[in-house]
Scaffold this motif. Structure first.
Motif, short mmCIF file in Angstrom:
data_model
loop_
_atom_site.label_atom_id
_atom_site.label_comp_id
_atom_site.label_asym_id
_atom_site.label_seq_id
_atom_site.Cartn_x
_atom_site.Cartn_y
_atom_site.Cartn_z
N PRO A 179 0.92 -1.17 0.09
CA PRO A 179 0.10 0.13 -0.01
C PRO A 179 0.65 1.09 -0.05
CG PRO A 179 0.03 -0.89 2.27
CD PRO A 179 1.07 -1.75 1.33
N VAL A 180 0.26 2.13 -0.15
CA VAL A 180 0.88 3.54 0.04
C VAL A 180 0.53 4.23 1.33
CG1 VAL A 180 1.14 5.95 -1.15
CG2 VAL A 180 0.93 3.96 -2.40
N ASN A 181 1.13 3.88 2.43
CA ASN A 181 0.73 4.23 3.90
C ASN A 181 1.55 5.16 4.32
OD1 ASN A 181 2.80 2.37 4.15
ND2 ASN A 181 1.55 0.71 5.23
N TRP A 182 2.30 5.97 3.66
CA TRP A 182 3.12 6.95 4.27
C TRP A 182 2.67 8.29 4.14
CZ3 TRP A 182 4.80 3.31 0.98
CH2 TRP A 182 5.12 3.74 -0.54
N ASP A 183 3.27 9.31 5.11
CA ASP A 183 2.71 10.47 4.95
C ASP A 183 3.54 11.60 4.67
OD1 ASP A 183 3.87 10.16 7.38
OD2 ASP A 183 1.78 11.19 8.37
N THR A 184 4.88 11.26 4.28
CA THR A 184 6.06 12.14 3.89
C THR A 184 6.72 11.64 2.61
OG1 THR A 184 7.72 10.65 4.99
CG2 THR A 184 6.66 12.49 6.31
N TRP A 185 7.11 12.51 1.63
CA TRP A 185 7.37 12.30 0.47
C TRP A 185 8.64 10.92 0.59
CZ3 TRP A 185 5.00 13.20 -3.82
CH2 TRP A 185 4.18 14.41 -3.86
N GLN A 186 8.52 9.91 -0.04
CA GLN A 186 9.35 9.07 -0.21
C GLN A 186 9.70 8.58 -1.96
OE1 GLN A 186 8.50 5.26 1.87
NE2 GLN A 186 8.25 6.56 3.89
N LEU A 187 11.01 8.08 -2.05
CA LEU A 187 11.55 7.75 -3.20
C LEU A 187 11.16 6.36 -3.58
CD1 LEU A 187 13.29 7.96 -5.89
CD2 LEU A 187 15.17 7.38 -4.52
N PHE A 188 10.28 6.14 -4.42
CA PHE A 188 10.07 4.64 -5.07
C PHE A 188 10.90 4.52 -6.21
CE2 PHE A 188 8.08 1.85 -7.85
CZ PHE A 188 7.80 0.69 -7.17
N THR A 189 11.92 3.35 -6.26
CA THR A 189 13.06 3.31 -7.04
C THR A 189 12.85 1.77 -7.43
OG1 THR A 189 15.15 3.69 -8.04
CG2 THR A 189 14.78 3.47 -5.72
N LEU A 190 13.09 1.35 -8.89
CA LEU A 190 13.07 -0.16 -9.00
C LEU A 190 13.79 -0.23 -10.25
CD1 LEU A 190 11.91 -2.49 -7.32
CD2 LEU A 190 9.98 -2.53 -8.91
N PRO A 191 14.51 -1.11 -10.64
CA PRO A 191 15.22 -1.77 -11.73
C PRO A 191 13.89 -2.09 -12.93
CG PRO A 191 16.29 -2.91 -10.38
CD PRO A 191 15.20 -2.10 -9.41
N TYR A 192 14.16 -1.48 -13.93
CA TYR A 192 13.14 -2.08 -14.96
C TYR A 192 12.82 -3.52 -15.10
CZ TYR A 192 10.61 -1.79 -19.53
OH TYR A 192 9.59 -1.93 -20.48
N SER A 193 14.03 -4.16 -14.84
CA SER A 193 13.93 -5.56 -15.00
C SER A 193 12.99 -6.12 -13.93
CB SER A 193 15.36 -5.98 -14.63
OG SER A 193 15.69 -5.84 -13.31
N ASP A 194 12.61 -5.55 -12.96
CA ASP A 194 11.63 -6.04 -11.74
C ASP A 194 10.25 -5.77 -12.37
OD1 ASP A 194 13.96 -6.65 -10.53
OD2 ASP A 194 13.73 -5.49 -8.73
N PHE A 195 9.98 -5.08 -13.41
CA PHE A 195 8.60 -5.11 -13.79
C PHE A 195 8.14 -6.44 -14.45
CE2 PHE A 195 7.25 -0.41 -13.23
CZ PHE A 195 8.26 0.01 -12.49
N VAL A 196 6.84 -6.45 -14.41
CA VAL A 196 6.25 -7.76 -14.69
C VAL A 196 5.63 -7.51 -16.02
CG1 VAL A 196 6.38 -9.04 -12.59
CG2 VAL A 196 4.46 -7.76 -13.17
N LEU A 197 5.43 -8.57 -16.95
CA LEU A 197 4.83 -8.42 -18.20
C LEU A 197 3.35 -8.48 -17.90
CD1 LEU A 197 5.13 -8.23 -21.41
CD2 LEU A 197 4.98 -10.71 -21.22
#
Lengths: 338, 556
Positions: free
Chosen positions: A260-278
């Motif tokens: 979930p998006v359950n935080w109340d301060t700005w956070q960086l979401f970062t992930l290698p493209y290879s982790d995205f699923v088809l």
């Protein structure tokens, strides 16, 4: 005479051995039991930190014993923070150099006035020392950075927003992760999972044609709301489309959820493209960074009353969804440094 | 008549065969009954019991089998019953010893099974008790029980494995003979759950007997056996030393003794693919003056490196961190009771039966100058010993003094200085015999307030025996221990390097154990001791004990 020969052998045998010289064995008693005293005051090497040029920018201090210390730099306007920690008896260019980055979003901005606080603590003493520095110029863009959207000038050109009744998709000013504006996604849609979404065209990705999907990072700043005021199970879905289809719209799609998006301060979401699923029908089933042509961000939450498919969440009744985003960017080789 | 003759012949033959069998199998054993009644007294304590009554009886039955003239198998079975364990409810039994020994070709001696091993104080040595200096007979009775139960035989370690020794003459006037003694034992069994591999202890001695004296090479190696578990770490420690006892031809009353050598420890981390190697050396050079059989003086220079590691010689017998199940707590807050002299001697505290790679916890109140014996790392200095002084064959005196310091400071560049003084006296006069011993230690270090150390401790033993008859003796003994001052006790990491320091202090701590009793010698092999003891401890925890002990021992 033979006796003296034997004695000589014995003497030579132990004189021939040498030990490594060290100051003392074990942890320092001074560090464990000595009095904590500040020997050199806490200060920065310069009052104005210009991060756009190559020059030393660091903090200095010295105290009487090795201990775990913490240095926190906080911008009074943006709330951006940078934290340093270590175990030593001094701060110097080796352990307290600052490159202008922040721990997370928000980033430091030009002309930020920052208060730096050094905390020294041992078993029975806590000392806090402060100093002030100004950010005269922010750091240069990270190498290999491709900004897709920062919402500083409104919605990106040719983007396609979709807003259900009761939902909100607005470019909002103040308290952005980077710059002044961010994109607010949310609202109250008790009849569907999807509240709102935006498709943002991506251009000029040819620069990443030779980049491995393992080394291409998707980055985005996200913020939710205070738990109890927003649904606990609100989430974001990201869909990245490639132009490897027969036409511009039927290329492969790769997706990822922030759930979930359950935080109340700005956070960086970062992930290698290879982790995205088809997620779509495969064309060549290859993640090809150079062929990315669209990013879709979807704001979702379990509806309180009814859903076309899937369960409902009565506990979300009257809870306004908030999954704001800012600064969508790709980086090469490493995550974005806020 | 012919029938009588045949019967006589058969009877004689059976008797002769039976005697032959008797030589091949022998039985021996020891029986013991130990009954203790203890009373515990603490002012204002209403939460703990104040009386304890316990004891046990046991029999160790030994069987000696000689299947051939050159082979002997010795085994001991134990049957033990706790006091009050009626109808076998508290009976335990097991094998206490199993050893096969023999001689091959009248030249090579071997032992397999339980073996007692000892070399030098720097290589393989079970250091002495630290709460004993010259104990009274009434306490020696209890001490022998600890020795017997923990397999303490002199300074030897009881190990399980194989040992072989042999020697040969060289037909040379200078180099007369060579003696070889080799062993290999199993120090630790593999434990797959903690990835602890099988650990072996192997080594030996090669002694060259020369016209100048004996020169011996010693080797002690403690090492892990690869592939006995899914290995993550492997340990290897090797200690190699040379010792020599050399007579000085020009000065016949003087002789030299020397031991010097190196240690090398390898800690191999197979996950990180890293190996930490720690090595150091020591030397001990002494001059002995012995003008007669009644006097022997020696002076030794000692230097044992801070990283010198010899697991089989750097040990403490008593597990100071252990506790007794007899009156385990004290006070209305049920605090863990600190053990005292009476626990070390009579109660169920822990004694190390073997050694490992880690330095044991020691108690600086009992031994701070040389807690791990002569092999204590990070010590330099010299010692003077009056090994024996006999006066009119009635009074025997011995004494030693060690003046030492650290080689490298611990936690600071300031060095600790140590002084240890030991004196013993034994006196026999008609039906009286008395023994006394005093051990005094002091430790000091200058520097900042947090570096300063001032610690002194004293242990005093005294005993008197009076023989009423040949069979009945009255015994009295006292033990007194005091400690005052402070110390910073090192807590070691897995490489035996001091990690940090625990401050400890003794505010004029005192403990005293008095005992009076009698001993009945029914025969040379049968002995009954009854004693009444009182113990008081004045320290952070103050308490008193009263005790009645009945101890019967029979060897057969």
């Amino acid at each position: 005479m033979k006796n003296y020969f034997l004695i000589l052998i014995i003497v030579i045998s132990f004189l021939s051995c040498q030990r490594e010289n060290s100051e003392f064995l074990g942890g320092s008693l001074n560090d464990q039991f000595g009095e904590l005293v500040v020997l050199e005051p806490f200060k920065s090497n310069t009052a104005n930190f210009n991060f756009s040029i190559v020059s030393p920018r660091f903090f200095e201090a010295q105290w009487s014993k090795n201990l775990n210390w913490s240095l926190s730099v906080r911008a009074t306007q943006t709330g951006a923070t940078k934290t340093f920690t270590g175990y030593s008896n001094k701060l110097d260019i080796d352990n307290a150099s600052w490159d202008g980055s922040a721990d997370d979003f928000p980033s430091f901005m030009k002309d930020d006035v920052c208060q730096a606080t050094l905390t020294l603590s041992d078993s029975d003493t806590i000392i806090e020392l402060t100093t002030t520095v100004n950010v005269s110029e922010i750091k240069n863009p990270q190498e290999g950075l491709k900004v897709v959207a920062d919402f500083e000038d409104g919605l990106p050109v040719n983007s396609l927003p979709f807003v259900q009744s009761g939902a909100e998709l607005t470019v909002t000013e103040n308290s952005a992760a980077v710059g002044s504006n961010y994109l607010h996604l949310g609202g109250y849609v008790p009849y569907d999972y999807l509240l709102t979404s935006i498709k943002i065209p991506v251009q000029d990705m040819d620069i990443f044609s030779a980049t491995s999907p393992l080394l291409l990072y998707f980055n985005m700043a996200t913020i939710g709301g205070i738990l109890g005021e927003v649904p606990a199970n609100q989430f974001i879905k990201i869909i990245i489309r490639e132009d490897d289809g027969s036409n511009l719209s039927n290329g492969e799609k790769y997706s990822m959820e922030i759930n979930p998006v359950n935080w109340d301060t700005w956070q960086l979401f970062t992930l290698p493209y290879s982790d995205f699923v088809l997620e779509s029908a495969p064309v060549n089933n290859l993640r090809e960074p150079g062929k990315i042509n669209q990013i879709e961000i979807m704001c979702l939450s379990c509806p309180a009353e009814s859903a076309p498919d899937g369960p409902t969440c009565p506990e979300n009744t009257d809870l306004i969804v908030k999954t704001d985003i800012d600064f969508i960017a790709f980086t090469q080789n490493e995550s974005y440094k806020p | 008549m012919r029938l009588i003759a045949i019967c006589f012949f058969v009877f004689t033959a059976i008797t002769t065969m039976a005697q032959e069998r008797l030589k091949k199998i022998e039985f021996y054993g020891a029986a013991k009954t130990n009954i203790l009644h203890q009373g515990f007294d603490v002012d204002g304590d209403t939460m703990n019991v104040s009386k304890a009554n316990y004891g046990h009886s046991l029999i160790d039955l030994g069987i000696l089998v000689r299947p051939s003239a050159n082979t002997e198998i010795a085994t001991e079975f134990r049957l033990r019953n706790e006091l009050g364990g009626f109808w076998g409810g508290a009976v335990t039994y097991g094998i206490r010893k199993l050893t096969l020994k023999g001689v091959v070709n009248d030249a090579i001696r071997y032992k397999i099974g339980d073996i007692d091993l000892e070399m030098t104080p720097y290589t393989l040595y079970n250091n002495n008790y630290q709460d004993v200096v010259n104990e009274a007979t009434v306490f020696q009775m209890a001490r022998e029980v600890i020795d017997y139960e923990n397999y303490f035989s002199g300074n030897a370690w009881r190990q399980q494995g194989v040992q072989s020794s042999y020697g040969f003459y060289l037909n040379n006037e200078t180099f007369k003979s060579i003696d070889v003694n080799l062993f290999s034992t199993r120090n630790r069994t593999a434990d797959p759950s903690s990835a602890s591999p099988e650990r072996l202890f192997s080594g030996g001695q090669i002694g060259l007997n020369t016209s100048y004296g004996l020169i011996t090479f010693h080797s002690a190696n403690l090492f892990d056996l690869k592939n006995t578990v899914n290995d993550m770490n492997l340990y290897y420690n090797s200690v190699n030393t040379v010792s020599a006892n050399i007579s000085l031809a020009d000065l016949p009353k003087f002789s030299l003794n020397y031991e010097g050598g190196t240690s090398k420890a390898n800690y191999e981390n197979l996950i990180e693919e890293e190996t930490v190697t720690i090595q150091d050396y020591f030397w001990n050079l002494g001059l002995i003056y012995s003008p007669s059989n009644k006097l022997r003086l020696s002076v030794n220079g000692i230097n044992t490196g801070p990283q010198f590691s010899s697991p089989a010689a750097q040990n403490v017998r008593l597990g100071y961190s252990s506790s007794s199940n007899v009156f385990p707590t004290i006070g209305n807050n049920l605090a863990v009771r600190n053990m005292g002299l009476i626990d070390y001697l009579y109660n169920d505290v822990f004694y190390y039966k073997t050694f490992d790679s880690q330095l044991d916890l020691y108690n600086p109140a009992f031994s701070n100058a040389l807690p791990y014996g002569l092999a204590t790392p990070n010590r330099k200095g010299f010692s003077v010993s009056l090994d024996e002084l006999a006066i009119k064959e009635q009074l025997n005196l011995s004494s030693e003094i060690h003046l030492m310091s650290e080689i490298i400071g611990t936690g600071t560049t300031q060095l600790k200085s140590f002084m240890k003084f030991v004196a013993k006296a034994n006196y026999d006069y008609k039906k009286w015999s008395a023994n006394a011993g005093l051990a005094y230690e002091s430790t000091s270090r200058d520097g900042q307030a947090y570096e300063m150390i001032e610690l002194s401790s004293m242990l005093f033993d005294f005993g008197v025996d009076f023989d009423l008859t040949d069979q009945l003796s009255i015994l009295f003994g006292t033990k007194y221990h005091m400690a005052d001052g402070n110390e910073l006790l090192a807590v070691y990491d897995s490489y035996n390097n001091p990690l940090y320091f625990d401050p400890i202090s003794y505010n004029d701590q005192k403990q005293m154990l008095n005992s009076i009793g009698f001993m009945v010698n029914f025969s040379e092999r049968s002995k009954l001791t009854a004693s009444l003891s009182s113990f008081s401890q004045k320290a952070e925890q103050e308490y008193t004990f009263n005790q009645l002990q009945l101890l019967y021992r029979l060897n057969f």
